[in-house]
Scaffold this motif. Structure first.
Motif, mmCIF file in Angstrom:
data_model
loop_
_atom_site.group_PDB
_atom_site.id
_atom_site.type_symbol
_atom_site.label_atom_id
_atom_site.label_comp_id
_atom_site.label_asym_id
_atom_site.label_seq_id
_atom_site.Cartn_x
_atom_site.Cartn_y
_atom_site.Cartn_z
ATOM 1 N N PRO A 1 0.794 -1.321 -0.116
ATOM 2 C CA PRO A 1 -0.235 -0.263 -0.140
ATOM 3 C C PRO A 1 1.022 1.237 -0.032
ATOM 4 C CG PRO A 1 -0.224 -1.555 1.193
ATOM 5 C CD PRO A 1 0.328 -2.147 1.006
ATOM 6 N N TYR A 2 2.477 1.338 0.497
ATOM 7 C CA TYR A 2 3.025 2.303 0.530
ATOM 8 C C TYR A 2 3.011 2.798 -0.968
ATOM 9 C CZ TYR A 2 3.556 1.562 5.156
ATOM 10 O OH TYR A 2 3.411 0.890 6.683
ATOM 11 N N ARG A 3 3.001 2.200 -1.696
ATOM 12 C CA ARG A 3 3.261 2.625 -3.198
ATOM 13 C C ARG A 3 2.285 3.504 -4.071
ATOM 14 N NH1 ARG A 3 0.016 -2.742 -5.428
ATOM 15 N NH2 ARG A 3 -1.735 -1.286 -5.942
ATOM 16 N N GLU B 1 0.822 8.474 -1.776
ATOM 17 C CA GLU B 1 0.707 9.810 -2.605
ATOM 18 C C GLU B 1 -0.969 9.939 -2.785
ATOM 19 O OE1 GLU B 1 3.806 11.196 -5.973
ATOM 20 O OE2 GLU B 1 4.175 8.776 -5.632
ATOM 21 N N ALA B 2 -1.867 9.386 -2.363
ATOM 22 C CA ALA B 2 -2.815 9.187 -2.739
ATOM 23 C C ALA B 2 -3.303 9.881 -1.842
ATOM 24 C CB ALA B 2 -3.919 8.163 -3.404
ATOM 25 N N TYR B 3 -2.853 9.104 -0.689
ATOM 26 C CA TYR B 3 -3.914 9.395 0.791
ATOM 27 C C TYR B 3 -3.698 10.899 1.468
ATOM 28 C CZ TYR B 3 -3.228 4.088 1.163
ATOM 29 O OH TYR B 3 -3.852 2.565 0.997
ATOM 30 N N ASP B 4 -5.253 10.884 2.054
ATOM 31 C CA ASP B 4 -5.249 12.373 2.651
ATOM 32 C C ASP B 4 -3.748 11.876 3.826
ATOM 33 O OD1 ASP B 4 -6.490 15.042 4.077
ATOM 34 O OD2 ASP B 4 -7.410 13.348 5.093
ATOM 35 N N HIS C 1 0.295 -1.282 6.849
ATOM 36 C CA HIS C 1 1.593 -1.535 7.386
ATOM 37 C C HIS C 1 1.251 -3.803 6.952
ATOM 38 C CE1 HIS C 1 6.381 -1.496 8.268
ATOM 39 N NE2 HIS C 1 5.242 -2.289 8.877
ATOM 40 N N ALA C 2 0.283 -3.774 8.169
ATOM 41 C CA ALA C 2 -0.011 -4.532 7.670
ATOM 42 C C ALA C 2 0.064 -5.646 6.440
ATOM 43 C CB ALA C 2 -0.907 -5.344 8.636
ATOM 44 N N LYS C 3 -0.555 -5.185 5.540
ATOM 45 C CA LYS C 3 -1.178 -5.674 4.719
ATOM 46 C C LYS C 3 0.596 -5.336 3.770
ATOM 47 C CE LYS C 3 -5.831 -4.394 3.844
ATOM 48 N NZ LYS C 3 -6.477 -3.202 2.852
ATOM 49 N N ALA C 4 1.516 -4.360 4.196
ATOM 50 C CA ALA C 4 2.624 -4.350 3.966
ATOM 51 C C ALA C 4 3.230 -5.649 3.693
ATOM 52 C CB ALA C 4 2.953 -3.141 3.668
ATOM 53 N N LEU C 5 3.434 -6.088 4.739
ATOM 54 C CA LEU C 5 4.414 -7.142 5.672
ATOM 55 C C LEU C 5 3.752 -8.020 4.871
ATOM 56 C CD1 LEU C 5 3.949 -6.180 9.388
ATOM 57 C CD2 LEU C 5 6.407 -6.006 8.080
ATOM 58 N N ALA C 6 2.162 -8.131 4.352
ATOM 59 C CA ALA C 6 2.436 -10.338 3.830
ATOM 60 C C ALA C 6 2.050 -9.979 2.369
ATOM 61 C CB ALA C 6 0.258 -9.743 3.868
ATOM 62 N N SER C 7 2.788 -8.785 2.282
ATOM 63 C CA SER C 7 2.631 -8.596 0.208
ATOM 64 C C SER C 7 4.196 -8.917 -0.385
ATOM 65 C CB SER C 7 2.273 -7.239 0.381
ATOM 66 O OG SER C 7 3.037 -6.511 0.449
#
Length: 223
Positions: free
Chosen positions: A17-19, A22-25, A37-43
């Motif tokens: 998701p960190y990619r 820029e799109a996040y508020d 972050h949990a999704k990033a770790l899993a990916s």
């Protein structure tokens, strides 16, 4: 946050998701950071890239993501869901707690960051501290007071009692600086040594100085 920071460019982060940083508020990101972050770790196939250097006397948490060619020097601690993107350097004696550090950013010695987002190609010099909790919370170990900061359009509510700073791409600082809680610093700003600042947004490409920095006096030595 695209007006402040760019997301990671290395392919190692392409599935995270960190990619899309820029799109996040900002408030949206802060309130969902743990889940993202949990999704990033899993990916990720490798939480710590094999090209990274971690000094034997550094401490790295089990949920920290470390990108290619990162360097973490002695007596530094990186913990609580932090992410260090490609080419980041963490100097001697730093503490990085739940922070995002963008590509090629350099953290000098004895830097403390709490719940902070730092963009790409920034350079923070020695003894920069970013606080994430308001001292006006009844008990700082269980913070309750929401963090907010002033912008030209009015107050921005972060929707969380824990937020240090959003530090834009290319920001450079002097030493002995205290920031936060609740500050957003635009791209390519310069912050002189001795500055203490919280609760406001700084536009891109500005220079921030403390009043006393211009009040230097010289006197001949007495013999």
């Amino acid at each position: 946050m695209g007006g402040y920071v760019a997301g990671p460019t290395d392919p190692a982060f392409a599935a995270t998701p960190y990619r899309d940083l820029e799109a996040y508020d900002l408030a949206e990101f802060l309130t969902s950071w743990e889940e993202l972050h949990a999704k990033a770790l899993a990916s990720m196939r490798q939480r710590i890239h094999p090209t990274a250097f971690i000094h034997p006397q550094a401490i790295v948490g089990d949920d920290v993501i470390i990108g290619p060619n990162v360097r973490i020097h002695e007596f530094s601690t990186v913990r609580k869901g932090s992410i260090l993107c490609a080419g980041v350097s963490v100097g001697y004696g730093c503490e990085v707690t739940q922070a995002y550090i963008g590509d090629r950013t350099i953290l000098g010695h004895r830097i403390a960051l709490g719940r902070t987002i730092v963009g790409a190609d920034a350079h923070l010099s020695a003894n920069v501290t970013v606080a994430a909790i308001s001292m006006w919370s009844p008990h700082m170990h269980t913070p309750q007071r929401e963090i907010f900061f002033r912008t030209p359009d009015g107050l921005y509510r972060c929707q969380t009692p824990r937020f240090g700073a959003l530090i834009g791409d290319g920001v450079q600082t002097g030493s002995n600086i205290s920031l936060g809680p609740g500050i957003a610093i635009g791209r390519n700003c310069r912050i002189a040594g001795g500055v203490t600042l919280a609760g406001r947004a700084i536009p891109a490409s500005h220079v921030i100085t403390a009043p006393h920095t211009a009040d230097t006096h010289l006197h001949p030595r007495r013999r």
